[in-house]
Design an enzyme around this catalytic site. Structure first.
Site, short mmCIF file in Angstrom:
data_model
loop_
_atom_site.label_atom_id
_atom_site.label_comp_id
_atom_site.label_asym_id
_atom_site.label_seq_id
_atom_site.Cartn_x
_atom_site.Cartn_y
_atom_site.Cartn_z
N TYR A 1 40.26 -81.73 26.43
CA TYR A 1 41.14 -82.04 27.56
C TYR A 1 41.74 -83.43 27.50
CZ TYR A 1 40.40 -77.83 30.20
OH TYR A 1 40.42 -76.53 30.61
N LYS B 1 27.67 -76.02 20.84
CA LYS B 1 27.88 -75.30 19.59
C LYS B 1 27.63 -76.31 18.48
CE LYS B 1 29.13 -71.41 17.64
NZ LYS B 1 28.37 -70.16 17.79
N ASP C 1 27.82 -69.36 22.92
CA ASP C 1 28.04 -67.92 22.79
C ASP C 1 26.85 -67.14 23.35
OD1 ASP C 1 26.88 -69.29 20.68
OD2 ASP C 1 27.34 -67.76 19.19
N ASP D 1 35.16 -75.24 31.72
CA ASP D 1 36.31 -74.59 32.34
C ASP D 1 36.15 -73.07 32.25
OD1 ASP D 1 38.94 -74.43 33.42
OD2 ASP D 1 39.66 -73.94 31.42
#
Ligand code: ATP
Length: 354
Positions: free
Chosen positions: A123, A190, A223, A247
């Site tokens: 962002y 991740k 995930d 988000d």
């Protein structure tokens, strides 16, 4: 009396803000409003989307309640929401996702709080267009420095994650969990793929964890978290995430509790706090009286708690709960069996239930 800056917003903003104001005023909680426009409406009156006096008002009052504001195209502003976060250093975005009885959902007993880092990650907007000179230079530099073979038509967006911002948000999540007697904090990442951004996020969080041994902690790949959220969402409690995953996961969690119309939110910094619903300005239903005001009303409840008025916040949440459980009056997005209730009817029913 406590003065709060109220930004009604545009699209469905004025409708849901009006409804919220009606409910908070009915609580007699000693709140007075300083109303300011932002976005398109501010451009019409003041020539810019976020005039200095709006920021000044929030800085003076320290607390704002904000409806959705559409960012006008072609003003040089990436987003008014992003500008507010940066100007006021609102580094934490919190979305409590609690399923109220009576709200149609595929799930039961959902009570998850999403804590999202609000200042960096993808962002930050550090981007290079695929056919720009800068992208060409950067690709050349990456090839020279690390022999990274990027195709000549590759666009690039950077993902900066710092130790400082990670520490701040993870500490915030632990303190929130402690203050609100929550079971555990789950950190999404991740790190196996992005070692120097998500990896740093994970390693930094693990150092913070040592100071909060009385709150449970687990780290989970993003995930896998997505799978748990739709398989056994009850296993998750406070979830802390970097900006982009935050988000996505906060909208996913809004879906678990009945959708955007009932999902409240707040943006907190060290000095200022802005309370706002998760949803945007929903131009498709604006002006039709169909907007569900509950997300913004619940955001005002979070604001009352923040302002040290827990009794009023409890009354507000109980009244919303009553109206939802009763099920006679349902706005259009909550799939009513009969005619949908209008924004005003929902607000009036909540006022009566206070
Ligand atoms: P943004 O980009 O600002 O998030 P958006 O148009 O992508 O805006 P929203 O405005 O949040 O997304 O809403 C998506 C859709 O969800 C709307 O078009 C509307 O149909 C529905 N919606 C959102 N908020 C509400 C609400 N309070 N009540 C009823 N429906 C809503």
């Amino acid at each position: 009396m406590t003065t709060v800056t109220l930004i009604p917003g545009d699209g469905i903003g004025p409708e849901v803000s009006g409804a919220t104001r009606q409910v908070v005023d009915a609580l007699d909680a000693g709140i007075e409003w300083e109303v300011h426009d932002a976005g398109i409406l501010a451009i019409e009156d003041h020539g810019e989307p976020l005039p200095a006096h709006v920021l000044e008002s929030i800085r003076t009052n320290r607390v704002a309640l904000k409806g959705p504001v559409t960012t006008p195209v072609g003003t040089g502003f990436r987003s008014i929401n992003v500008a507010l976060r940066q100007e006021l250093d609102l580094y934490a975005s919190i979305r409590p996702c609690k399923l109220f009885p009576g709200v149609p959902s595929r799930f039961e007993e959902i009570d998850i709080v999403v804590v999202r880092e609000n200042t960096e990650d993808l962002y930050e907007g550090i981007e290079f267009e695929h056919d720009s000179k800068e992208a060409e230079k950067l690709r050349g530099y990456l090839k020279y420095m690390r022999n990274y073979p990027l195709a000549a038509d590759t666009g690039i967006s950077l993902k900066p994650i710092s130790v400082t911002a990670t520490k701040a948000i993870v500490e915030f999540a632990f303190q929130y969990a402690k203050r609100n007697r929550r079971r555990k904090v789950t950190l999404g990442h991740k790190a196996n793929i992005m070692k120097f951004s998500d990896g740093l996020w994970l390693r930094t969080a693990e150092t913070v964890e040592d100071d909060y041994r009385d709150v449970g902690f687990e780290a989970m790949q993003i995930d896998e978290m997505a799978m748990w959220l739709v398989w056994h969402p009850q296993d998750l409690d406070v979830v802390v995430l970097p900006n982009l995953y935050g988000d996505i996961i906060s909208d996913l969690c809004a879906g678990l509790i009945g959708g955007l119309g009932v999902a409240p939110g707040m943006n907190l910094g060290r000095e200022y706090a802005v309370f706002e619903p998760t949803h945007g300005s929903a131009p498709d239903i604006a002006g039709k009286g169909l907007a569900n005001p509950i997300a913004m009303i619940l955001s005002a409840g979070l604001m009352l708690r923040h302002l040290g008025r827990p009794a009023e916040a409890d009354r507000l949440e109980k009244a919303v709960g009553k109206v939802l459980a009763d099920g006679k009056l349902r706005p259009a997005d909550l799939r009513p069996s009969g005619d949908p209730a209008t924004t005003t009817q929902v607000a009036e029913a909540i006022c009566t239930a206070l």
